[in-house]
Write a protein that holds these residues in place. Sequence first.
Motif, short mmCIF file in Angstrom:
data_model
loop_
_atom_site.label_atom_id
_atom_site.label_comp_id
_atom_site.label_asym_id
_atom_site.label_seq_id
_atom_site.Cartn_x
_atom_site.Cartn_y
_atom_site.Cartn_z
N ASP A 227 34.55 54.86 24.09
CA ASP A 227 34.06 53.48 24.04
C ASP A 227 32.52 53.44 24.04
O ASP A 227 31.92 52.39 24.21
CB ASP A 227 34.63 52.64 25.19
N ASN A 228 31.91 54.64 23.88
CA ASN A 228 30.46 54.83 23.76
C ASN A 228 29.72 54.66 25.09
O ASN A 228 28.48 54.55 25.10
CB ASN A 228 29.83 53.87 22.73
N THR A 229 30.43 54.65 26.21
CA THR A 229 29.78 54.44 27.49
C THR A 229 29.99 55.61 28.45
O THR A 229 30.88 56.44 28.28
CB THR A 229 30.29 53.18 28.20
N VAL A 230 29.12 55.63 29.46
CA VAL A 230 29.28 56.49 30.64
C VAL A 230 29.49 55.57 31.83
O VAL A 230 28.82 54.55 31.96
CB VAL A 230 28.03 57.37 30.87
N ILE A 231 30.44 55.93 32.69
CA ILE A 231 30.65 55.17 33.91
C ILE A 231 30.42 56.09 35.11
O ILE A 231 30.89 57.24 35.12
CB ILE A 231 32.06 54.56 33.98
N LEU A 232 29.70 55.58 36.10
CA LEU A 232 29.54 56.26 37.38
C LEU A 232 30.48 55.60 38.38
O LEU A 232 30.52 54.37 38.49
CB LEU A 232 28.09 56.17 37.87
N TRP A 233 31.22 56.44 39.11
CA TRP A 233 32.22 55.95 40.05
C TRP A 233 31.89 56.39 41.47
O TRP A 233 31.45 57.52 41.69
CB TRP A 233 33.60 56.51 39.71
N ASP A 234 32.11 55.50 42.43
CA ASP A 234 32.08 55.85 43.85
C ASP A 234 33.44 56.48 44.16
O ASP A 234 34.47 55.80 44.11
CB ASP A 234 31.85 54.60 44.70
N ASP B 129 34.84 57.75 46.95
CA ASP B 129 35.56 57.30 48.14
C ASP B 129 36.11 55.88 47.97
O ASP B 129 37.27 55.61 48.29
CB ASP B 129 34.64 57.35 49.37
N ALA B 130 35.27 54.99 47.46
CA ALA B 130 35.71 53.60 47.28
C ALA B 130 36.55 53.42 46.03
O ALA B 130 37.24 52.42 45.89
CB ALA B 130 34.50 52.68 47.23
N GLN B 131 36.49 54.39 45.12
CA GLN B 131 37.21 54.34 43.84
C GLN B 131 36.84 53.09 43.05
O GLN B 131 37.69 52.40 42.48
CB GLN B 131 38.72 54.44 44.07
N GLU B 132 35.52 52.84 43.01
CA GLU B 132 35.00 51.67 42.30
C GLU B 132 33.86 52.08 41.39
O GLU B 132 33.18 53.08 41.62
CB GLU B 132 34.50 50.62 43.30
N ILE B 133 33.63 51.26 40.36
CA ILE B 133 32.50 51.50 39.46
C ILE B 133 31.20 51.20 40.18
O ILE B 133 31.08 50.19 40.88
CB ILE B 133 32.63 50.62 38.20
N LEU B 134 30.23 52.10 40.02
CA LEU B 134 28.89 51.87 40.55
C LEU B 134 28.06 51.15 39.50
O LEU B 134 27.77 51.70 38.44
CB LEU B 134 28.23 53.21 40.92
N GLY B 135 27.71 49.91 39.77
CA GLY B 135 26.93 49.15 38.81
C GLY B 135 27.71 48.81 37.57
O GLY B 135 28.90 48.49 37.62
N GLN B 136 27.05 48.91 36.43
CA GLN B 136 27.65 48.60 35.14
C GLN B 136 27.77 49.88 34.30
O GLN B 136 27.04 50.84 34.50
CB GLN B 136 26.80 47.59 34.37
N PRO B 137 28.71 49.92 33.34
CA PRO B 137 28.77 51.07 32.42
C PRO B 137 27.42 51.29 31.74
O PRO B 137 26.71 50.33 31.43
CB PRO B 137 29.86 50.66 31.43
N LEU B 138 27.08 52.55 31.52
CA LEU B 138 25.81 52.90 30.88
C LEU B 138 26.00 52.86 29.37
O LEU B 138 26.75 53.65 28.80
CB LEU B 138 25.37 54.29 31.34
N ARG B 139 25.27 51.94 28.72
CA ARG B 139 25.53 51.62 27.30
C ARG B 139 24.30 51.89 26.43
O ARG B 139 23.67 50.96 25.94
CB ARG B 139 25.93 50.15 27.16
N ARG B 140 23.98 53.12 26.19
CA ARG B 140 22.86 53.44 25.32
C ARG B 140 23.27 54.28 24.11
O ARG B 140 22.56 54.33 23.12
CB ARG B 140 21.79 54.19 26.11
N HIS B 141 24.40 54.96 24.20
CA HIS B 141 24.84 55.78 23.07
C HIS B 141 25.43 54.90 21.97
O HIS B 141 25.99 53.83 22.23
CB HIS B 141 25.89 56.80 23.53
N LEU B 142 25.31 55.40 20.74
CA LEU B 142 25.79 54.66 19.57
C LEU B 142 27.12 55.19 19.06
O LEU B 142 27.64 54.71 18.04
CB LEU B 142 24.75 54.73 18.45
N ASN B 143 27.68 56.19 19.77
CA ASN B 143 28.97 56.75 19.38
C ASN B 143 29.61 57.32 20.63
O ASN B 143 29.05 57.25 21.72
CB ASN B 143 28.80 57.82 18.30
N GLN B 144 30.79 57.91 20.50
CA GLN B 144 31.55 58.35 21.66
C GLN B 144 30.81 59.41 22.47
O GLN B 144 30.09 60.24 21.91
CB GLN B 144 32.92 58.84 21.24
N VAL B 145 31.00 59.35 23.78
CA VAL B 145 30.35 60.26 24.70
C VAL B 145 31.32 61.40 25.01
O VAL B 145 32.36 61.19 25.63
CB VAL B 145 29.93 59.54 26.00
#
Length: 243
Positions: free
Chosen positions: A73-80, A82-98
């Motif tokens: 989906d062209n994004t990177v996600i950082l996850w907590d 222990d909490a099993q939650e997304i940290l902030g927002q997905p990182l959206r700078r790539h123009l193609n799949q990561v």
Amino acid sequence: EAIGQLSGHAGAVFSVAFSLNGKTLASGSNDKTVILWDASTHEVTGQLTGHLGRVLSVAFSPDGKTLASGSNDNTVILWDVDAQEILGQPLRRHLNQVTSVAFNPDGQTLASGSYDDTIILWNVATQRRIGQPLRGHTGELFSIAFSPDGKTLVSGSADETVILWEITTRHRIDYLILGRSGSVNSIAFHPGGKILASGSDNRDVILWDVATYEAIGQSLAGHLNQVRSVAFSPDGTILASAG
């Protein structure tokens, strides 16, 4: 012999990674999720949902508190973790799949490689891009890895090369040109930092001297098809390859 089979995904599994303490395993799948597993009991401890496409790469931070995942989906996600939650927002700078994500050994920097032929360095704390993308490859990125001292990043690509990058200046140190190897699918640093292994479409594994940028001896032959993954054991005495 196999010590267990972990069943839980509803699609193909593209990437797995252990936390540094060996207690948790993460897996990324075609079902758009990341599953966290207890490495001892083989039980699911969490399922992370947030990507809109298949999860192609996962990596734990050195302290095991953060997990990074890259997706088509062209994004990177950082996850907590222990909490099993997304940290902030997905990182959206790539123009193609990561296709590949890797943490610097100090855990402060994350690198991501993409089919847009670039590598992006991210500040993990602020989740902001560090400088401009690293450009030098002329084909899709398949694998990236930091050296044990964190000073060098290496990348393998469909353009049949491996590039070494200096992190502080973000400049290319050297090209390792395989030539007629096909895509470089996987690269890994030896724990001592002086040797680099690469696996590619030509069925061989090559060991490189990081100081001279030259191949060490003959390539390691034995696979009957593409080499998809290489990994050193923590003590550096064994290299595993999958094809």
